[in-house]
Design a protein around this motif. Structure first.
Motif, PDB file in Angstrom:
ATOM      1  N   LEU A  20      31.270  46.968  32.552  1.00 55.92           N
ATOM      2  CA  LEU A  20      31.100  46.574  33.975  1.00 55.92           C
ATOM      3  C   LEU A  20      29.730  46.803  34.210  1.00 55.92           C
ATOM      4  O   LEU A  20      29.210  46.239  34.879  1.00 55.92           O
ATOM      5  N   ASP A  26      26.174  37.718  35.960  1.00 52.61           N
ATOM      6  CA  ASP A  26      26.893  36.880  37.091  1.00 52.61           C
ATOM      7  C   ASP A  26      26.146  36.525  38.221  1.00 52.61           C
ATOM      8  O   ASP A  26      26.527  36.603  39.348  1.00 52.61           O
ATOM      9  N   CYS A  39      33.957  36.253  34.000  1.00 57.49           N
ATOM     10  CA  CYS A  39      34.558  36.691  32.758  1.00 57.49           C
ATOM     11  C   CYS A  39      33.536  37.481  31.983  1.00 57.49           C
ATOM     12  O   CYS A  39      32.336  37.205  31.919  1.00 57.49           O
ATOM     13  N   SER A  54      37.826  39.071  29.416  1.00 53.85           N
ATOM     14  CA  SER A  54      38.493  39.489  30.379  1.00 53.85           C
ATOM     15  C   SER A  54      38.070  38.375  31.805  1.00 53.85           C
ATOM     16  O   SER A  54      36.885  38.653  32.058  1.00 53.85           O
ATOM     17  N   CYS A  55      38.745  37.645  32.286  1.00 52.99           N
ATOM     18  CA  CYS A  55      38.405  36.904  33.371  1.00 52.99           C
ATOM     19  C   CYS A  55      39.208  37.437  34.705  1.00 52.99           C
ATOM     20  O   CYS A  55      40.387  37.406  34.542  1.00 52.99           O
ATOM     21  N   HIS A  56      38.553  37.465  35.740  1.00 50.88           N
ATOM     22  CA  HIS A  56      39.090  38.098  37.003  1.00 50.88           C
ATOM     23  C   HIS A  56      38.213  37.424  38.110  1.00 50.88           C
ATOM     24  O   HIS A  56      36.979  37.085  37.924  1.00 50.88           O
ATOM     25  N   ALA A  58      35.862  37.954  41.682  1.00 52.52           N
ATOM     26  CA  ALA A  58      34.963  38.888  42.091  1.00 52.52           C
ATOM     27  C   ALA A  58      35.976  39.977  42.890  1.00 52.52           C
ATOM     28  O   ALA A  58      35.492  41.044  42.612  1.00 52.52           O
ATOM     29  N   GLU A  60      38.975  40.846  42.350  1.00 53.37           N
ATOM     30  CA  GLU A  60      39.810  41.610  41.408  1.00 53.37           C
ATOM     31  C   GLU A  60      38.739  42.531  40.789  1.00 53.37           C
ATOM     32  O   GLU A  60      39.111  43.725  40.465  1.00 53.37           O
ATOM     33  N   TRP A  61      37.848  42.229  40.471  1.00 53.64           N
ATOM     34  CA  TRP A  61      36.777  43.208  39.580  1.00 53.64           C
ATOM     35  C   TRP A  61      36.161  44.295  40.515  1.00 53.64           C
ATOM     36  O   TRP A  61      36.335  45.341  40.142  1.00 53.64           O
ATOM     37  N   LEU A  64      39.480  46.545  40.517  1.00 54.50           N
ATOM     38  CA  LEU A  64      39.210  47.497  39.265  1.00 54.50           C
ATOM     39  C   LEU A  64      38.338  48.376  39.231  1.00 54.50           C
ATOM     40  O   LEU A  64      38.648  49.641  38.877  1.00 54.50           O
ATOM     41  N   ARG A  65      37.051  48.278  39.673  1.00 53.04           N
ATOM     42  CA  ARG A  65      35.845  49.410  39.855  1.00 53.04           C
ATOM     43  C   ARG A  65      36.495  50.405  40.659  1.00 53.04           C
ATOM     44  O   ARG A  65      36.202  51.639  40.219  1.00 53.04           O
TER      45      ARG A  65
END
Length: 83
Positions: A20, A26, A39, A54-56, A58, A60-61, A64-65
């Motif tokens: 990440l 992006d 992705c 892995s696609c999510h 923005a 969701e990313w 996750l971070r």
């Protein structure tokens, strides 16, 4: 046992965190859209062939971070137990 689990979680999250942090691809015109799909291809450690995609969104990313950062902070704050 607790240390082993904490170490396993930290090692499992390390490649994802590095992937990440390295990706700057992006940079599209719709950067402000929280629902855009991002992705990321990540290769498994020790191989150049096996990759996962892995696609999510923005949002969701970002979640996750944040979760990964909180997990790392918790692991760093663990005090070692004397045996």
């Amino acid at each position: 046992m607790r240390r082993f689990i904490a170490l396993a979680v930290a090692l499992a999250l390390a490649p994802a965190t590095a992937a990440l942090a390295d990706k700057k691809s992006d940079q599209s015109p719709d950067m402000g859209d929280p629902n855009r799909i991002i992705c990321i291809k990540a290769s498994k450690p020790g191989t150049r062939i096996v990759t996962s995609r892995s696609c999510h969104t923005a949002v969701e990313w970002a979640l996750l971070r944040r979760e990964q950062r909180q997990t790392v902070e918790k692991l760093q704050q663990l005090k070692p137990r004397a045996y």
